[in-house]
Design a protein around this motif. Sequence first.
Motif, PDB file in Angstrom:
ATOM      1  N   GLN A 256      14.072 -14.923  -7.739  1.00  0.00           N
ATOM      2  CA  GLN A 256      12.875 -15.527  -7.136  1.00  0.00           C
ATOM      3  C   GLN A 256      12.867 -15.423  -5.610  1.00  0.00           C
ATOM      4  N   ILE A 257      13.309 -14.292  -5.095  1.00  0.00           N
ATOM      5  CA  ILE A 257      13.272 -14.055  -3.648  1.00  0.00           C
ATOM      6  C   ILE A 257      12.629 -12.706  -3.331  1.00  0.00           C
ATOM      7  N   ASN A 258      11.815 -12.206  -4.235  1.00  0.00           N
ATOM      8  CA  ASN A 258      11.135 -10.933  -3.990  1.00  0.00           C
ATOM      9  C   ASN A 258       9.981 -11.141  -3.002  1.00  0.00           C
ATOM     10  N   PRO A 259      10.007 -10.485  -1.833  1.00  0.00           N
ATOM     11  CA  PRO A 259       8.971 -10.727  -0.830  1.00  0.00           C
ATOM     12  C   PRO A 259       7.697  -9.912  -1.035  1.00  0.00           C
ATOM     13  N   TRP A 260       7.714  -8.966  -2.004  1.00  0.00           N
ATOM     14  CA  TRP A 260       6.574  -8.070  -2.182  1.00  0.00           C
ATOM     15  C   TRP A 260       5.720  -8.484  -3.377  1.00  0.00           C
ATOM     16  N   LYS A 261       4.443  -8.194  -3.297  1.00  0.00           N
ATOM     17  CA  LYS A 261       3.527  -8.523  -4.375  1.00  0.00           C
ATOM     18  C   LYS A 261       3.621  -7.485  -5.487  1.00  0.00           C
ATOM     19  N   LYS A 262       3.349  -7.942  -6.703  1.00  0.00           N
ATOM     20  CA  LYS A 262       3.270  -7.024  -7.832  1.00  0.00           C
ATOM     21  C   LYS A 262       2.097  -6.069  -7.626  1.00  0.00           C
ATOM     22  N   VAL A 263       2.165  -4.914  -8.266  1.00  0.00           N
ATOM     23  CA  VAL A 263       1.046  -3.969  -8.198  1.00  0.00           C
ATOM     24  C   VAL A 263       0.607  -3.627  -9.618  1.00  0.00           C
ATOM     25  N   ALA A 264      -0.658  -3.360  -9.776  1.00  0.00           N
ATOM     26  CA  ALA A 264      -1.192  -3.002 -11.090  1.00  0.00           C
ATOM     27  C   ALA A 264      -0.609  -1.664 -11.538  1.00  0.00           C
ATOM     28  N   ASP A 265      -0.288  -1.569 -12.824  1.00  0.00           N
ATOM     29  CA  ASP A 265       0.333  -0.353 -13.346  1.00  0.00           C
ATOM     30  C   ASP A 265      -0.493   0.902 -13.057  1.00  0.00           C
ATOM     31  N   TRP A 266      -1.802   0.754 -13.168  1.00  0.00           N
ATOM     32  CA  TRP A 266      -2.641   1.944 -13.027  1.00  0.00           C
ATOM     33  C   TRP A 266      -2.637   2.500 -11.605  1.00  0.00           C
ATOM     34  N   THR A 267      -2.224   1.685 -10.639  1.00  0.00           N
ATOM     35  CA  THR A 267      -2.200   2.150  -9.252  1.00  0.00           C
ATOM     36  C   THR A 267      -0.918   2.918  -8.913  1.00  0.00           C
ATOM     37  N   VAL A 268       0.102   2.818  -9.765  1.00  0.00           N
ATOM     38  CA  VAL A 268       1.405   3.409  -9.428  1.00  0.00           C
ATOM     39  C   VAL A 268       1.323   4.926  -9.227  1.00  0.00           C
ATOM     40  N   PRO A 269       0.685   5.689 -10.147  1.00  0.00           N
ATOM     41  CA  PRO A 269       0.587   7.137  -9.907  1.00  0.00           C
ATOM     42  C   PRO A 269      -0.144   7.472  -8.601  1.00  0.00           C
ATOM     43  N   LEU A 270      -1.191   6.693  -8.292  1.00  0.00           N
ATOM     44  CA  LEU A 270      -1.931   6.940  -7.051  1.00  0.00           C
ATOM     45  C   LEU A 270      -1.064   6.645  -5.832  1.00  0.00           C
ATOM     46  N   ARG A 271      -0.286   5.581  -5.892  1.00  0.00           N
ATOM     47  CA  ARG A 271       0.604   5.235  -4.788  1.00  0.00           C
ATOM     48  C   ARG A 271       1.656   6.327  -4.573  1.00  0.00           C
ATOM     49  N   LYS A 272       2.163   6.869  -5.659  1.00  0.00           N
ATOM     50  CA  LYS A 272       3.168   7.932  -5.553  1.00  0.00           C
ATOM     51  C   LYS A 272       2.563   9.185  -4.928  1.00  0.00           C
ATOM     52  N   MET A 273       1.332   9.500  -5.315  1.00  0.00           N
ATOM     53  CA  MET A 273       0.657  10.671  -4.733  1.00  0.00           C
ATOM     54  C   MET A 273       0.424  10.485  -3.240  1.00  0.00           C
ATOM     55  N   LYS A 274      -0.013   9.292  -2.858  1.00  0.00           N
ATOM     56  CA  LYS A 274      -0.235   9.008  -1.445  1.00  0.00           C
ATOM     57  C   LYS A 274       1.085   9.074  -0.673  1.00  0.00           C
ATOM     58  N   ALA A 275       2.151   8.522  -1.272  1.00  0.00           N
ATOM     59  CA  ALA A 275       3.461   8.541  -0.616  1.00  0.00           C
ATOM     60  C   ALA A 275       3.982   9.963  -0.453  1.00  0.00           C
ATOM     61  N   TRP A 276       3.648  10.843  -1.399  1.00  0.00           N
ATOM     62  CA  TRP A 276       4.050  12.257  -1.287  1.00  0.00           C
ATOM     63  C   TRP A 276       3.540  12.852   0.023  1.00  0.00           C
ATOM     64  N   LEU A 277       2.308  12.488   0.370  1.00  0.00           N
ATOM     65  CA  LEU A 277       1.727  12.976   1.618  1.00  0.00           C
ATOM     66  C   LEU A 277       2.291  12.220   2.823  1.00  0.00           C
ATOM     67  N   THR A 278       2.409  10.898   2.688  1.00  0.00           N
ATOM     68  CA  THR A 278       2.896  10.070   3.799  1.00  0.00           C
ATOM     69  C   THR A 278       4.285  10.491   4.251  1.00  0.00           C
ATOM     70  N   TYR A 279       5.155  10.771   3.285  1.00  0.00           N
ATOM     71  CA  TYR A 279       6.532  11.146   3.601  1.00  0.00           C
ATOM     72  C   TYR A 279       6.697  12.651   3.852  1.00  0.00           C
ATOM     73  N   SER A 280       5.603  13.408   3.727  1.00  0.00           N
ATOM     74  CA  SER A 280       5.689  14.877   3.885  1.00  0.00           C
ATOM     75  C   SER A 280       6.860  15.407   3.054  1.00  0.00           C
ATOM     76  N   SER A 281       6.827  15.073   1.787  1.00  0.00           N
ATOM     77  CA  SER A 281       7.984  15.267   0.917  1.00  0.00           C
ATOM     78  C   SER A 281       8.431  16.703   0.758  1.00  0.00           C
ATOM     79  N   TRP A 282       7.570  17.633   1.055  1.00  0.00           N
ATOM     80  CA  TRP A 282       7.873  19.051   0.898  1.00  0.00           C
ATOM     81  C   TRP A 282       8.655  19.621   2.090  1.00  0.00           C
ATOM     82  N   LYS A 283       8.820  18.843   3.141  1.00  0.00           N
ATOM     83  CA  LYS A 283       9.382  19.388   4.374  1.00  0.00           C
ATOM     84  C   LYS A 283      10.901  19.517   4.361  1.00  0.00           C
TER      85      LYS A 283
END
Length: 309
Positions: A256-283
């Motif tokens: 019971q010390i998690n500081p982050w909010k839960k996220v809806a399951d359906w948003t997870v793939p979208l978040r991963k796609m956005k993070a792929w760009l944010t982190y420039s994962s291909w570099k």
Amino acid sequence: MPLLSVILPTYNPDLIRLGQTLDCLKTQTLPTEFWELLIIDNNSDSPVAGQIDTGWHPAARVIREPRQGLTFARLKGFLEANGNVAILVDDDNLLNENYLKLSLEIFEDHPGLGAAGGKSLPLFEYEQPAWLKEFYGNLALRDLGEQVIINAWEATYPITAPVGAGMVIRMDALKSYIKKITSQKEPISDRTGNSLSSGGDNDIVLEILKSGWQTGYFPMLSLIHIIPQQRTKTEYLARLINHTNKSWIRLLESHQINPWKKVADWTVPLRKMKAWLTYSSWKGPVNYIRWRGACGTFDGLARSNYLKK
């Protein structure tokens, strides 16, 4: 009765590295009459007992734990231990020759101390890439300097908390943890077979802190952590951090010390796609590993995973 119990879990060990670990235990300045050695064979394909020499220690035992997983192996060690203090040693750790002696002295001088650790320095079997240092913490490597640091429970996880490799624990401080683990059907995710989840070390620390004990960093406690080439490869580190981040969220939620909010399951793939760009994962490797870590965090924060306690 021994004052100290060394608990060494192992699963299908590299016998050369395990032999080096045992050689360092042989040279400890604390006489063997004051400590016992418990080697926990965590259901290895070939029984460890017939592959190693323990005859040099009068109080050495090789104990089989059939339930797969580091948590179960450590629990077996805790339940079998006769000492007042336990030290967790991995099968690729080389303890400084004074490690056991100093551990007893530290716990005698600090009666409120429940768990402690120190420096975990790397020994790379092959030349490591220049970018690896960013991920030393994920490889259980640490050097926080020469100052002793002691923490108490503040409803958070202290960054100086001891890592599992070389963790020294007062057995009286483990009562809450042992009670919890023995009553749970499924303990917090930890290393099991090929899984790289690693919530077990932190779960021990949190239970100790929440029970009113302190944890500490003592730089005089020093060990060498052998790092094979496999653990420096991009895909291994990406998988390690992905699994670790996911289990970290679950651990914080369970306490019971998690500081982050839960996220809806359906948003997870979208978040991963956005993070792929944010982190420039291909570099390059660092970018890719960071992205995989973020994906593990998203998976941990997904609402459906909060049901898996």
